[in-house]
Write a protein that holds these residues in place. Structure first.
Motif, PDB file in Angstrom:
ATOM      1  N   TRP A  28       0.864  -1.176   0.000  1.00  0.00           N
ATOM      2  CA  TRP A  28       0.000   0.000   0.000  1.00  0.00           C
ATOM      3  C   TRP A  28       0.900   1.226   0.000  1.00  0.00           C
ATOM      4  N   ALA A  61      -7.309   8.747   2.830  1.00  0.00           N
ATOM      5  CA  ALA A  61      -7.013   7.757   3.872  1.00  0.00           C
ATOM      6  C   ALA A  61      -7.257   8.421   5.235  1.00  0.00           C
ATOM      7  N   LEU A  78      -8.976   3.084   2.795  1.00  0.00           N
ATOM      8  CA  LEU A  78      -8.278   1.819   2.991  1.00  0.00           C
ATOM      9  C   LEU A  78      -9.233   0.652   3.211  1.00  0.00           C
ATOM     10  N   CYS A  82      -3.143   1.826   9.408  1.00  0.00           N
ATOM     11  CA  CYS A  82      -2.116   1.132   8.636  1.00  0.00           C
ATOM     12  C   CYS A  82      -1.411   0.069   9.479  1.00  0.00           C
TER      13      CYS A  82
END
Length: 410
Positions: free
Chosen positions: A259, A313, A317, A341
């Motif tokens: 990512w 984001a 996501l 994340c």
């Protein structure tokens, strides 16, 4: 054979070029599946089974066709070696058959024939397939002095490749088109990309490239850290030396997914994918202009498979495939981004975050205390003219946190 599926490779020499084992399998088949061109190579007297041509598109139709004829002696025709960019992979990936059901009877592949005709060592020759793939995928394989074989999609592939090579600084590349390899109509066409003299070719062909970069063309190596000039950007670009250090910390391996959060110009995702043809990347970028720019950079640098998600984001996501690594190049102070994340990473996953601001640096220092890893400051200076002398101009230092998630944190 308890639902076994025979997958039989056949060449341009047709029935005459098949070994006796393959002939017996095709002769005993109750159902013969293949492209019309392949089915036409089989003599009706020797192969009396029902003939079914693959529909287009092929892949969605595979499970239904195999299920409809389950219990009958089934043979699937393939060009050359079914396991080399061939139908065997399609059968497995479709879920319609597993490896235990397949009985593969290979024929020499077009690549084997091409290397035999050219005198090229097969083990040293890289192959790029353009069958059902974007033409831009060829760009990542171009290196001066290298030999490439290109699996063609049809009669216009050679002309399209020549056009791409001219447009990207590879006009001096020698192109040879090997048509109908192994068959009675085999032929070789020769020329350079700059002055390609041929129009449409026989649809069944392989291209051989002797790569030659034009003197003025930008040199692009295989290692991360491509020149900044290789990218179209608006200033949102991880610069060359920091980019190389970032890719080293991300440590891409074949088949892994990255990512690239806050993709900017897409340079991290692009160079992640250039490390191996099976590497994948998703760039998450909220700006429509930058998202379009990422796509253009990916095409220009030979990784058209880079996926761009146009979203902010961390909201954007949600629902994405779990990554093996995450890079955050901006937006660290956005509430919840760093946590989102970190939480999505599996044990063994890597996270790398870069920043130039004190506020984001404080966040990274806090995560470093909590999770460990490595916290470094990257400073790059460039020699520039100072009057009649030369001095150093320092870029803004970059603070980088890199960490591998432990199993106890999963």
């Amino acid at each position: 054979m308890n639902g076994a599926i025979a997958v039989v490779g056949i060449g341009a020499d047709g029935w005459d070029g098949l070994p006796e084992t393959s002939r017996r399998v095709l002769g005993a088949a109750e159902v013969l599946l293949g492209a019309p061109r392949q089915l036409d190579l089989l003599p009706a007297a020797d192969c009396p089974g029902e003939r079914i041509a693959w529909p287009s598109p092929l892949r969605p139709a595979v499970p239904g066709l195999l299920a409809a004829h389950r219990g009958r002696a089934l043979a699937v025709l393939a060009s050359g070696d079914p396991s080399f960019h061939g139908i065997a992979r399609t059968l497995l990936e479709s879920g319609a058959a597993d490896a235990e059901r397949l009985r593969i009877h290979p024929h020499p592949s077009s690549v084997s024939y091409a290397c035999a005709r050219l005198g090229w060592p097969l083990e040293d020759t890289e192959t790029v397939s353009l069958v059902a793939r974007p033409l831009a995928a060829l760009s990542a394989a171009l290196h001066h002095g290298r030999r490439l074989l290109v699996l063609s999609e049809g009669a216009d592939t050679a002309a399209r490749v020549a056009e791409l090579l001219r447009a990207t600084g590879w006009g001096g590349t020698r192109i040879r088109v090997l048509e109908q390899l192994g068959g009675p109509a085999e032929r070789l066409l020769d020329g350079t990309a700059e002055h390609w003299p041929h129009g449409r070719t026989a649809p069944l062909n392989v291209l051989a490239l002797d790569c030659a970069r034009d003197p003025e063309a930008l040199r692009l190596g295989s290692a991360p850290g491509l020149p900044d000039a290789a990218y179209e950007h608006d200033g949102q670009l991880t610069k060359r030396h920091v980019r190389a250090a970032t890719l080293a910390a991300l440590a891409p391996a074949p088949g892994e997914l990255l990512w690239d959060v806050g993709g900017g110009s897409g340079s991290i995702g692009v160079e992640w994918m250039r490390t191996h043809r099976s590497c994948r990347a998703i760039a998450i970028e909220r700006s429509p202009e930058r998202a379009a720019r990422i796509t253009r950079n990916a095409d220009a640098l030979g990784v058209p498979g880079l996926r761009v998600v146009r979203a902010a984001a961390p909201e954007g996501l949600a629902g994405l495939e779990t990554p093996d690594a995450v890079f955050i190049g901006g937006g660290l102070t956005v509430p919840g981004l760093l946590d989102a994340c970190w939480d999505v990473l599996p044990p063994g996953g890597r996270l790398v975050a870069n920043t130039v601001t004190l506020e984001s640096e404080a966040l990274l220092a806090d995560r470093y205390r909590r999770h460990g890893g490595e916290l470094v400051r990257l400073a790059v200076s460039t020699a520039v003219p100072v009057g009649g002398f030369t001095g150093w101009r320092q870029a803004m230092p970059v603070t980088q946190w890199s960490v591998t998630k432990g199993s106890e944190e999963g």
